[in-house]
Design a protein around this motif. Sequence first.
Motif, mmCIF file in Angstrom:
data_model
loop_
_atom_site.group_PDB
_atom_site.id
_atom_site.type_symbol
_atom_site.label_atom_id
_atom_site.label_comp_id
_atom_site.label_asym_id
_atom_site.label_seq_id
_atom_site.Cartn_x
_atom_site.Cartn_y
_atom_site.Cartn_z
ATOM 1 N N ARG A 40 1.630 0.905 15.005
ATOM 2 C CA ARG A 40 0.874 0.878 16.260
ATOM 3 C C ARG A 40 0.053 -0.391 16.430
ATOM 4 O O ARG A 40 -0.414 -0.683 17.529
ATOM 5 N N SER A 41 -0.134 -1.154 15.357
ATOM 6 C CA SER A 41 -0.962 -2.359 15.442
ATOM 7 C C SER A 41 -0.208 -3.544 16.041
ATOM 8 O O SER A 41 -0.795 -4.575 16.310
ATOM 9 N N VAL A 42 1.079 -3.385 16.286
ATOM 10 C CA VAL A 42 1.874 -4.469 16.854
ATOM 11 C C VAL A 42 1.485 -4.663 18.316
ATOM 12 O O VAL A 42 1.359 -3.704 19.072
ATOM 13 N N SER A 43 1.306 -5.913 18.703
ATOM 14 C CA SER A 43 0.889 -6.212 20.072
ATOM 15 C C SER A 43 2.027 -5.945 21.065
ATOM 16 O O SER A 43 3.201 -5.962 20.693
ATOM 17 N N PRO A 44 1.682 -5.725 22.323
ATOM 18 C CA PRO A 44 2.716 -5.530 23.352
ATOM 19 C C PRO A 44 3.648 -6.740 23.468
ATOM 20 O O PRO A 44 4.831 -6.583 23.761
ATOM 21 N N GLU A 45 3.116 -7.931 23.224
ATOM 22 C CA GLU A 45 3.943 -9.132 23.292
ATOM 23 C C GLU A 45 5.040 -9.110 22.229
ATOM 24 O O GLU A 45 6.199 -9.441 22.501
ATOM 25 N N ILE A 46 4.685 -8.695 21.013
ATOM 26 C CA ILE A 46 5.671 -8.620 19.940
ATOM 27 C C ILE A 46 6.699 -7.537 20.253
ATOM 28 O O ILE A 46 7.900 -7.735 20.072
ATOM 29 N N ARG A 47 6.257 -6.399 20.739
ATOM 30 C CA ARG A 47 7.193 -5.332 21.107
ATOM 31 C C ARG A 47 8.191 -5.815 22.149
ATOM 32 O O ARG A 47 9.381 -5.516 22.071
ATOM 33 N N ARG A 92 4.581 -11.400 14.000
ATOM 34 C CA ARG A 92 3.185 -11.060 13.720
ATOM 35 C C ARG A 92 2.495 -12.200 12.972
ATOM 36 O O ARG A 92 1.349 -12.539 13.274
ATOM 37 N N GLU A 95 1.843 -14.851 15.497
ATOM 38 C CA GLU A 95 0.757 -14.446 16.375
ATOM 39 C C GLU A 95 -0.584 -14.662 15.690
ATOM 40 O O GLU A 95 -1.533 -15.175 16.298
ATOM 41 N N GLN A 96 -0.674 -14.309 14.418
ATOM 42 C CA GLN A 96 -1.914 -14.519 13.676
ATOM 43 C C GLN A 96 -2.222 -16.013 13.545
ATOM 44 O O GLN A 96 -3.367 -16.431 13.663
ATOM 45 N N GLU A 99 -3.579 -17.190 16.858
ATOM 46 C CA GLU A 99 -4.967 -16.750 17.045
ATOM 47 C C GLU A 99 -5.917 -17.578 16.188
ATOM 48 O O GLU A 99 -7.004 -17.941 16.643
#
Length: 108
Positions: A40-47, A92, A95-96, A99
Amino acid sequence: MVFDPGHADFHGSFTEDGQPNLLLKYLQRQSPEVLTRIARSVSPEIRQIISQNVQGLVGGLPSEDFNVQIATDRDNLAGLLASAMMTGYFLRQMEQRMELEMSLDDLV
């Protein structure tokens, strides 16, 4: 749906050289709550990127216009799932990194 490493018929119990799959053993020791929280911690962008990637691999016909059915064998499906998982891990990490770079840019 969350990956279930404890499934008795999981195909990746051993590596290609016959050694036990240590990552699978580690995943099997994790509680379902931990796996659910990570999923559930995956961002909508990654999904979205993973979804587009998988659709590209299996075909991009819109299901609302076509009755699409895909047949494959166990090994090919395992490869597809492994590809999706690896893509997720890579995205992910990127993405990190993004950020972190944005945070560092804000400090400068």
